[in-house]
Design a protein around this motif. Structure first.
Motif, PDB file in Angstrom:
ATOM      1  N   LEU A  95      -5.067   5.055   7.983  1.00 23.75           N
ATOM      2  CA  LEU A  95      -5.053   5.742   9.418  1.00 23.75           C
ATOM      3  C   LEU A  95      -5.382   7.014  10.347  1.00 23.75           C
ATOM      4  O   LEU A  95      -4.851   7.489  10.972  1.00 23.75           O
ATOM      5  CB  LEU A  95      -3.342   4.940   9.988  1.00 23.75           C
ATOM      6  N   LYS A  96      -5.527   7.757   9.235  1.00 23.30           N
ATOM      7  CA  LYS A  96      -5.673   9.125   9.883  1.00 23.30           C
ATOM      8  C   LYS A  96      -4.768  10.227  10.013  1.00 23.30           C
ATOM      9  O   LYS A  96      -4.490  10.726  11.058  1.00 23.30           O
ATOM     10  CB  LYS A  96      -6.755   9.510  10.183  1.00 23.30           C
ATOM     11  N   LEU A  97      -3.647   9.762   9.258  1.00 22.31           N
ATOM     12  CA  LEU A  97      -1.848  10.184   9.555  1.00 22.31           C
ATOM     13  C   LEU A  97      -1.292  11.371   9.057  1.00 22.31           C
ATOM     14  O   LEU A  97      -2.030  10.853   7.614  1.00 22.31           O
ATOM     15  CB  LEU A  97      -1.007   9.431  10.128  1.00 22.31           C
ATOM     16  N   SER A  98      -0.650  11.364   9.158  1.00 23.58           N
ATOM     17  CA  SER A  98       0.964  12.958   8.246  1.00 23.58           C
ATOM     18  C   SER A  98       1.212  11.732   7.001  1.00 23.58           C
ATOM     19  O   SER A  98       1.636  10.712   7.814  1.00 23.58           O
ATOM     20  CB  SER A  98       0.627  13.297   8.059  1.00 23.58           C
ATOM     21  N   THR A  99       1.299  11.935   5.505  1.00 19.70           N
ATOM     22  CA  THR A  99       2.331  11.442   5.164  1.00 19.70           C
ATOM     23  C   THR A  99       3.279  11.239   5.605  1.00 19.70           C
ATOM     24  O   THR A  99       4.533  10.560   5.410  1.00 19.70           O
ATOM     25  CB  THR A  99       2.558  11.069   4.080  1.00 19.70           C
ATOM     26  N   ALA A 100       4.171  12.274   6.107  1.00 17.56           N
ATOM     27  CA  ALA A 100       4.943  12.207   6.833  1.00 17.56           C
ATOM     28  C   ALA A 100       5.545  11.119   7.826  1.00 17.56           C
ATOM     29  O   ALA A 100       6.287  11.067   8.231  1.00 17.56           O
ATOM     30  CB  ALA A 100       5.740  14.534   7.101  1.00 17.56           C
ATOM     31  N   THR A 101       4.734  11.502   8.380  1.00 14.99           N
ATOM     32  CA  THR A 101       4.591  10.279  10.240  1.00 14.99           C
ATOM     33  C   THR A 101       4.537   9.001   9.799  1.00 14.99           C
ATOM     34  O   THR A 101       5.397   8.241  10.491  1.00 14.99           O
ATOM     35  CB  THR A 101       2.904  10.544  10.973  1.00 14.99           C
ATOM     36  N   VAL A 102       3.625   8.698   8.208  1.00 15.87           N
ATOM     37  CA  VAL A 102       4.110   7.514   8.069  1.00 15.87           C
ATOM     38  C   VAL A 102       5.225   7.449   7.452  1.00 15.87           C
ATOM     39  O   VAL A 102       5.855   6.143   7.963  1.00 15.87           O
ATOM     40  CB  VAL A 102       2.679   6.994   7.008  1.00 15.87           C
ATOM     41  N   SER A 103       6.218   8.159   7.036  1.00 19.52           N
ATOM     42  CA  SER A 103       7.454   7.582   6.040  1.00 19.52           C
ATOM     43  C   SER A 103       8.398   7.330   8.050  1.00 19.52           C
ATOM     44  O   SER A 103       9.245   6.539   7.779  1.00 19.52           O
ATOM     45  CB  SER A 103       7.763   8.709   5.902  1.00 19.52           C
ATOM     46  N   ARG A 104       8.465   8.647   8.835  1.00 18.16           N
ATOM     47  CA  ARG A 104       8.736   8.393   9.709  1.00 18.16           C
ATOM     48  C   ARG A 104       8.983   7.287  10.338  1.00 18.16           C
ATOM     49  O   ARG A 104       9.611   6.315  10.851  1.00 18.16           O
ATOM     50  CB  ARG A 104       8.813   9.470  10.775  1.00 18.16           C
ATOM     51  N   MET A 105       7.163   6.347  10.508  1.00 18.45           N
ATOM     52  CA  MET A 105       7.518   5.167  11.496  1.00 18.45           C
ATOM     53  C   MET A 105       8.045   4.267  10.470  1.00 18.45           C
ATOM     54  O   MET A 105       8.241   3.109  10.760  1.00 18.45           O
ATOM     55  CB  MET A 105       5.750   5.019  11.413  1.00 18.45           C
TER      56      MET A 105
ATOM     57  N   MET B 227       0.783  -1.320  -0.151  1.00 18.35           N
ATOM     58  CA  MET B 227       0.183  -0.235   0.488  1.00 18.35           C
ATOM     59  C   MET B 227       0.791   1.204   0.033  1.00 18.35           C
ATOM     60  O   MET B 227       1.354   0.894   0.704  1.00 18.35           O
ATOM     61  CB  MET B 227      -0.741   0.138   1.029  1.00 18.35           C
ATOM     62  N   ALA B 228       0.720   2.126  -0.876  1.00 18.41           N
ATOM     63  CA  ALA B 228       1.210   3.908  -1.031  1.00 18.41           C
ATOM     64  C   ALA B 228       1.332   4.135   0.499  1.00 18.41           C
ATOM     65  O   ALA B 228      -0.234   3.931   1.058  1.00 18.41           O
ATOM     66  CB  ALA B 228       0.416   4.147  -1.854  1.00 18.41           C
ATOM     67  N   GLN B 229       2.015   4.941   0.482  1.00 17.55           N
ATOM     68  CA  GLN B 229       2.868   5.859   2.301  1.00 17.55           C
ATOM     69  C   GLN B 229       1.095   6.583   2.337  1.00 17.55           C
ATOM     70  O   GLN B 229       0.130   6.854   3.366  1.00 17.55           O
ATOM     71  CB  GLN B 229       3.480   6.187   2.077  1.00 17.55           C
ATOM     72  N   VAL B 230       0.682   7.216   0.698  1.00 12.55           N
ATOM     73  CA  VAL B 230      -0.390   8.144   0.981  1.00 12.55           C
ATOM     74  C   VAL B 230      -1.662   7.540   1.480  1.00 12.55           C
ATOM     75  O   VAL B 230      -2.380   7.876   1.860  1.00 12.55           O
ATOM     76  CB  VAL B 230      -0.460   9.434  -0.591  1.00 12.55           C
ATOM     77  N   ASP B 231      -1.958   6.674   1.097  1.00 10.48           N
ATOM     78  CA  ASP B 231      -3.140   5.459   1.355  1.00 10.48           C
ATOM     79  C   ASP B 231      -2.975   5.402   2.881  1.00 10.48           C
ATOM     80  O   ASP B 231      -3.816   5.140   3.141  1.00 10.48           O
ATOM     81  CB  ASP B 231      -2.664   4.447   0.180  1.00 10.48           C
ATOM     82  N   ILE B 232      -1.593   4.806   3.212  1.00 13.36           N
ATOM     83  CA  ILE B 232      -1.728   4.455   4.715  1.00 13.36           C
ATOM     84  C   ILE B 232      -2.131   5.427   5.116  1.00 13.36           C
ATOM     85  O   ILE B 232      -2.838   5.015   6.800  1.00 13.36           O
ATOM     86  CB  ILE B 232       0.140   3.839   5.022  1.00 13.36           C
ATOM     87  N   ALA B 233      -1.959   6.789   5.063  1.00 12.92           N
ATOM     88  CA  ALA B 233      -1.846   7.984   5.782  1.00 12.92           C
ATOM     89  C   ALA B 233      -3.832   8.324   5.784  1.00 12.92           C
ATOM     90  O   ALA B 233      -4.302   8.295   6.828  1.00 12.92           O
ATOM     91  CB  ALA B 233      -1.496   8.806   5.513  1.00 12.92           C
ATOM     92  N   ARG B 234      -4.026   7.608   4.797  1.00 15.46           N
ATOM     93  CA  ARG B 234      -5.583   8.497   4.807  1.00 15.46           C
ATOM     94  C   ARG B 234      -6.460   6.892   5.078  1.00 15.46           C
ATOM     95  O   ARG B 234      -7.336   7.664   6.001  1.00 15.46           O
ATOM     96  CB  ARG B 234      -5.577   7.767   3.349  1.00 15.46           C
TER      97      ARG B 234
END
Length: 303
Positions: A23-33, A14-21
């Motif tokens: 889980l209601k997170l920012s894409t920057a947060t997903v990238s850091r995680m 799954m793309a980071q932007v879709d994960i962010a959407r």
């Protein structure tokens, strides 16, 4: 949460932007995680080497005239501790034992291999190769590296309570102290040095080096060993402050029976070549990707 994010990205693709959407997170947060999941070992990315490490090691030793070389399978970023095992093999093969003096440098690679564990040698004296910094970063805590290394090796630690660089007057005062002098005098008796190789400052994050303005201006330097800088041919690149350092000299490092550079990053290929040509390093512990990058630089027609 880290495991969930990692699984969504690496297993379900799954793309980071879709994960962010989702889980209601920012894409920057997903990238850091995702970065944290890799650094903690939750995610391990393996790239299969096309050549055997021992084959690359033999070629590297021949091209650079090394006294010792150990090459591991390519390691993932942040997993330099994997070089502890080949480093241990090199130390044991060299036969360091009671009475040997082992010098320890600083840096991320040194911190990682010590954290992973060094071999028990018994009776060695472990000494820092330079003074300390007023920095809280873990990779600058050289006296702690010495304490841990001595404990693991079954040896005796000698500490250096002095700054790595100061004014000429303070340097002279520190060196006149009997405790400091007792430690510094061991640099003339080095049997082994274990050091890292720094990246050129233009591509090295400021927090990783804590370099002075004079050091940052060394654009021709391809790397350094405990702040002794050199170019690709190993020639000295001087900086304002080097003469005020409390650190083992280039000559003292060069006289060690085995002076081992520990590094795993193709970005450090030029630095490793320069370190060997400078005479400060005569052995290398690295991974296959870095070794191949070195060979490609030495034999460009191969690339």
């Amino acid at each position: 949460m880290l495991h969930m994010v990692a699984k969504l990205h690496y297993v379900e693709e799954m793309a980071q932007v879709d994960i962010a959407r989702r889980l209601k997170l920012s894409t920057a947060t997903v990238s850091r995680m995702l970065q944290k999941a890799r650094s903690l070992g939750i995610v391990k990315i393996e790239v299969m080497d096309l050549v055997a490490p021992n084959e690359v090691a033999e070629e590297l030793a021949e091209l650079l005239g090394l006294k010792g070389v150990a090459v591991a399978e390519t390691v993932s970023p942040g997993m330099v501790g994997a070089l502890a095992a080949p480093l241990a093999d090199l130390l044991k093969e060299a036969g360091f034992a009671s009475g040997s003096v082992v010098g320890i440098g600083w840096g991320r690679a040194i911190r990682e291999v010590i954290s992973a564990g060094l071999p028990r040698l018994g009776g060695v004296t472990v000494v820092p190769l330079n003074g300390g910094l007023q920095q809280s970063a873990a990779h600058f805590q050289i006296n702690e590296f010495v304490r841990q290394a001595a404990e693991q090796m079954g040896g005796e630690p000698r500490f250096l309570h002095a700054p790595y660089v100061s004014s000429p007057e303070l340097r002279a005062a520190f060196l006149a102290d009997s405790g400091v002098n007792d430690t510094v005098s061991l640099w003339d008796k080095l049997d082994c040095a274990i050091v890292g190789v720094g990246l050129p400052h233009p591509i090295n994050p400021p927090e990783a080096s804590a370099a002075t303005a004079s050091e940052k201006a060394l654009t021709e330097a391809v790397g350094d060993v405990i702040r002794h800088y050199f170019d690709h041919d190993g020639k000295t690149v001087s900086w304002e402050g080097e003469e005020r350092m409390i650190a083992a000299s280039r000559e003292q490092l060069g006289r060690a029976r085995l002076s081992i550079a520990v590094a795993a990053s193709p970005e450090k290929a030029a630095g490793l070549i320069g370190a060997v040509r400078s005479g400060m390093v005569n052995a290398i512990v690295t991974d296959t990707a870095t070794a191949q990058a070195i060979i490609s630089m030495l034999m460009p027609s191969r690339g």
